[in-house]
Design an enzyme around this catalytic site. Structure first.
Site, PDB file in Angstrom:
ATOM      1  N   TRP A 139       0.986  -1.240   0.080  1.00 59.69           N
ATOM      2  CA  TRP A 139       0.111  -0.026   0.078  1.00 59.69           C
ATOM      3  C   TRP A 139       0.786   1.307   0.023  1.00 59.69           C
ATOM      4  CZ3 TRP A 139      -5.483  -0.560   1.341  1.00 59.69           C
ATOM      5  CH2 TRP A 139      -6.348   0.574   1.378  1.00 59.69           C
ATOM      6  N   GLU A 206      -5.234   8.919   3.125  1.00 59.70           N
ATOM      7  CA  GLU A 206      -4.312   7.671   3.401  1.00 59.70           C
ATOM      8  C   GLU A 206      -2.728   8.030   3.064  1.00 59.70           C
ATOM      9  OE1 GLU A 206      -6.164   4.933   0.849  1.00 59.70           O
ATOM     10  OE2 GLU A 206      -8.334   4.988   1.997  1.00 59.70           O
ATOM     11  N   GLU A 207      -2.408   9.080   3.701  1.00 60.57           N
ATOM     12  CA  GLU A 207      -1.056   9.504   3.576  1.00 60.57           C
ATOM     13  C   GLU A 207      -0.473   9.944   4.893  1.00 60.57           C
ATOM     14  OE1 GLU A 207      -1.223  11.727  -0.786  1.00 60.57           O
ATOM     15  OE2 GLU A 207      -1.435  13.005   1.027  1.00 60.57           O
ATOM     16  N   GLU A 430     -10.821  11.609 -11.518  1.00 61.03           N
ATOM     17  CA  GLU A 430     -10.618  12.167 -10.084  1.00 61.03           C
ATOM     18  C   GLU A 430     -10.207  13.371 -10.151  1.00 61.03           C
ATOM     19  OE1 GLU A 430      -8.000   9.949  -6.854  1.00 61.03           O
ATOM     20  OE2 GLU A 430      -6.725  10.908  -8.433  1.00 61.03           O
TER      21      GLU A 430
END
Length: 584
Positions: A139, A206-207, A430
């Site tokens: 990931w 998600e960083e 996006e």
């Protein structure tokens, strides 16, 4: 005088032209966005790529980037949109999709994954394969650290969507389905939130692994709604625990405020903190019944408007397509100004989020027939009337008309920006290029379509059902300098304590004043472990006052006080204060 009148006609003409453009875009894009959203839902969606029934595919893109997965967060936001539209009678043809989503989430909750099982943290797993199996790959990091990636917004958002559906079904008398099918799923998610909100989590991008404003705000809303539903259907055993943790979350939510006039998105990460995270939090915790409440950062509150202005301005010099725009003109916005993912570009959903916050604000101002300009929100309102001053303006005043008209035009400008860079097919990716506006990154992003629909619904004045934000109070106000939260005669005090704990153990504080619960250990305030082993909390305390306090360890039913003597601080007469301690 002739020149002034001519300029006025030009401004009105430009505003009318933009409004007509946005009207046309809304009319044409609404059905395309709904079709694009449904196309990404299994099993029948034309672009769902073989996804199981009720599974939302984030995007059919499977390379550069590969988004052919289902995210708990994205899925919940998509179905919140579908459920809201169903319950408001905008589209009542999606009952089958909603039932399929509920069934799919019942399966997903039970899937063991690298974050754990349903009882050991697995609900914090952010994404799964579209066949309802666990994602076990790397990931953006080495597989050896893969197990550390938990994102705690998913369970909260899913519970909100399911509670919204449950509340609607209760109006139809379908109590058995709510109690037997929905409630167990909701309880799983909210028990996770109540037990884990104070643990470090990755943000919605998600960083950054710390604490996130978006996550905290969503978790607070979810527990409040959960308590309401529990009381309604007689599941009262959870009420005390969830209510207590909701209070702690509301208290912690205040700590994200930056006295520079904006919300710091994350407690870690090393960035400016100016982030779409904060605008998204405001629109996804919108409760028109709460008015312009600053405590819950409602869209029209002075704190949220000041934050919005800071966020938008952060992108004016970052993207080429924003070059030459006036400071009161809408602009393309992205996740955060330091972003480098896929080159760091504006996103459709973040630009639309700005418009939605402004439309939400207009809903409230028009409902309450007034708006309030504070010293904190003054720079925002001066975009539309340079001569406006601090005060309350009723709907019968010319100032109210000038300001709300200006805000509406500003909001439409963000939709017009998205319209300008939407392909003729209506397909929304996006991102769109910061240089020329061409679509970039994942194609047909489901979240982009959902954001389009929610912005358009807000523009039409549609009001989601209340989640209980009205009338909430907290001893942990924020000091804004502009009437945003704290009472006079208080100072903002941050307590930091270095304390090593075992998993499941938390640190609390109580003391000799009302804001520290008057030495009551049962209602002591929980600290955040976002920068563990440093535990932190910010509380408004009486100014120029000697305050005694102690830290407490709680683990299950066990409670341990810090050793004697009491800690003591003398608060200053104003400003803020930081106290650094070590557990003893």
């Amino acid at each position: 005088m002739l020149f002034s009148t001519l300029c006025g006609f030009l401004v009105v003409g430009k505003t009318l032209a933009q409004s007509n453009t946005v009207d046309a875009y809304v009319a044409s894009q609404s059905p395309l966005a709904k079709a694009g959203l449904l196309a990404n839902i299994g099993p029948s969606g034309s672009k769902s790529m073989g996804a199981k029934s009720g599974i939302v595919v984030a995007s059919p893109s499977n390379v550069n980037p590969d988004y052919l997965y289902t995210w708990t967060r994205d899925s919940a936001l998509v179905f919140q949109t579908i459920i809201d539209q169903f319950s408001l009678s905008i589209d009542t043809n999606t009952r089958g999709e909603i039932d399929n989503y509920v069934a799919a989430q019942a399966i997903i909750q039970q899937v063991s994954n690298p974050s754990g099982t349903i009882t050991t943290g697995g609900l914090g797993e952010p994404k799964f394969n579209i066949d309802e199996t666990a994602f076990t790959g790397a990931w953006g990091q080495s597989p050896s650290t893969r197990c550390a990636l938990r994102v705690s917004d998913g369970p909260a958002l899913r519970s909100i969507a399911l509670i919204t559906w449950a509340n609607f079904l209760l109006t139809e008398g379908n109590t058995s389905y709510v109690t037997n099918t929905l409630w167990p799923l909701i309880q799983n998610d909210l028990n996770y939130v109540a037990q884990n909100w104070n643990q470090s989590t990755f943000d919605l991008w998600e960083e950054v692994d710390s604490s996130s404003f978006f996550t905290t705000a969503i978790q607070h809303r979810s527990l409040r709604q959960g308590v309401q539903l529990a009381n309604t259907i007689g599941q009262t055993s959870v009420v005390s625990s969830w209510t207590a943790q909701a209070g702690n979350l509301l208290c912690f939510l205040q700590s994200y405020w930056n006295t520079a006039g904006y919300i710091t998105a994350n407690t870690g990460g090393g960035r400016s903190g100016k982030d779409a995270n904060t605008v998204l939090a405001s629109i996804h915790t919108f409760d028109a019944a709460a008015g312009c409440d600053a405590l819950t950062f409602q869209p029209c509150s002075d704190v949220a408007l000041s934050n919005l202005l800071t966020y938008v301005n952060a992108f004016r010099s970052v993207y080429s397509i924003n070059s030459g725009l006036a400071n009161n003109a809408a602009a393309a916005t992205g996740r955060y100004p330091e972003d480098s993912y896929m080159g760091g570009n504006p996103w459709y959903l973040t630009t639309l989020a700005v418009s939605e916050q402004l439309y939400d604000s207009l809903i409230v101002w028009n409902q309450q027939k007034s708006l309030n300009v504070t010293s904190l929100s003054l720079p925002f309102f001066q975009l539309f009337d340079a001569s406006v001053t601090v005060g309350t303006y009723t709907s019968t005043s010319s100032t109210f008309t000038t300001l709300t008209t200006g805000v509406k035009t500003f909001a439409d400008g963000f939709v017009a920006t998205v319209a300008k860079y939407t392909p003729s097919s209506g397909s929304l990716s996006e991102q769109y290029s910061k240089s020329d506006g061409s679509p970039l990154s994942a194609t047909d992003l489901t979240w982009s379509y959902a954001a389009t629909l929610t912005s358009f619904d807000a523009r039409a004045g549609l009001v989601p059902t209340s989640w209980g934000a009205k009338g909430l109070t907290s001893s942990c106000g924020i000091s804004t300098g502009g009437g945003g939260g704290s009472s006079s005669g208080t100072v903002s005090v941050t307590f930091n304590v270095d304390a090593t704990t075992v998993f499941g153990e938390n640190i609390y504080i109580c003391g000799s004043v009302d804001a520290l619960q008057n030495w009551d250990p049962d209602t002591a305030l929980i600290l955040s472990a976002a920068t563990y082993p440093i535990w932190s909390i910010t509380v408004n305390l009486p100014a120029s006052t000697q305050v005694q306090y102690k830290y407490i360890r709680k683990f299950g039913s066990s409670l341990t006080w810090e050793s004697d003597p009491n800690d003591v601080i003398n608060t200053p007469s104003g400003g803020s204060f930081i106290e650094n301690d070590t557990w003893r």
